[in-house]
Scaffold this motif. Structure first.
Motif: not given
Length: 205
Positions: A2-8, A11-16, A20-24
């Motif tokens: 659960a912690h890893e999923a939250t961290a990922r 990070v994705r929210r911070k990076a994009f 991201a391009e494949d998101e709405p």
């Protein structure tokens, strides 16, 4: 896990920050208008390619051409890839006719055009705000066009009952904005008025 999923996710929210391009496409993205127009152009091109492919397919069916010859002709004339051409020509067990259906693509094109008009109006309208005196103090109602959010900004931390009303109406606390907010659209505007009316009615009771 659960912690890893939250961290990922963080990070994705911070990076994009705008997705991201494949998101709405998000209305708050500074490039939202350009991205929507790009998708409109791509969708319109795809529809034209499928229409052109269907003309070729119908003509070659009359000549009893093989599927391989149809695919080659469609690729050469329309710009579709071999894989894309095969999707409209190689029949699945449940299919009875060669060709492409443009129904879904035309529906998507209409949706994108409507979305473009909505986002364009929001950007043109710009950020607006007003204050309303309530039992919780002077609450600022802000239509933040830059991030496509309608925000309720309280003079202090709302009490438990007010926070329950906010959450029940789809508002979430944003520490970075210092506001309770939800997507900026007609539903969001209506929800904001409903929250404020509830607060005023409660203070008057």
């Amino acid at each position: 896990k659960a912690h890893e999923a939250t961290a990922r996710k963080a990070v994705r929210r911070k990076a994009f920050p705008h997705g991201a391009e494949d998101e709405p496409i998000r209305s708050g993205d500074p490039a939202a208008l350009q991205k929507i127009m790009t998708r409109i152009e791509a969708t319109a091109l795809s529809i034209d390619q499928m229409k052109a492919a269907n003309v070729i397919i119908r003509r070659m069916e009359k000549d009893l051409a093989t599927e391989e010859d149809m695919i080659a002709a469609v690729v050469a004339s329309t710009g579709l890839t071999e894989e894309a051409a095969a999707r409209g020509i190689k029949l699945a067990p449940w299919q009875s006719r060669h060709g492409f259906s443009t129904t879904n693509s035309r529906a998507e094109l209409r949706r994108l055009q409507q979305r473009l008009a909505v986002v364009a109006r929001m950007k043109e309208r710009g950020t607006q705000s007003q204050e309303l005196v309530t039992g919780a103090g002077a609450v600022e109602i802000k239509e933040n066009a830059d991030i496509a959010r309608i925000q309720l900004i309280f003079p202090g931390k709302p009490d438990d009952s007010t926070r329950c009303v906010l959450k029940a109406n789809g508002f979430r606390w944003s520490p970075s904005q210092g506001a309770w907010q939800r997507h900026l659209n007609e539903a969001g505007r209506y929800a904001a008025q409903r929250v404020l009316k509830t607060i005023i009615d409660a203070s008057a009771a």
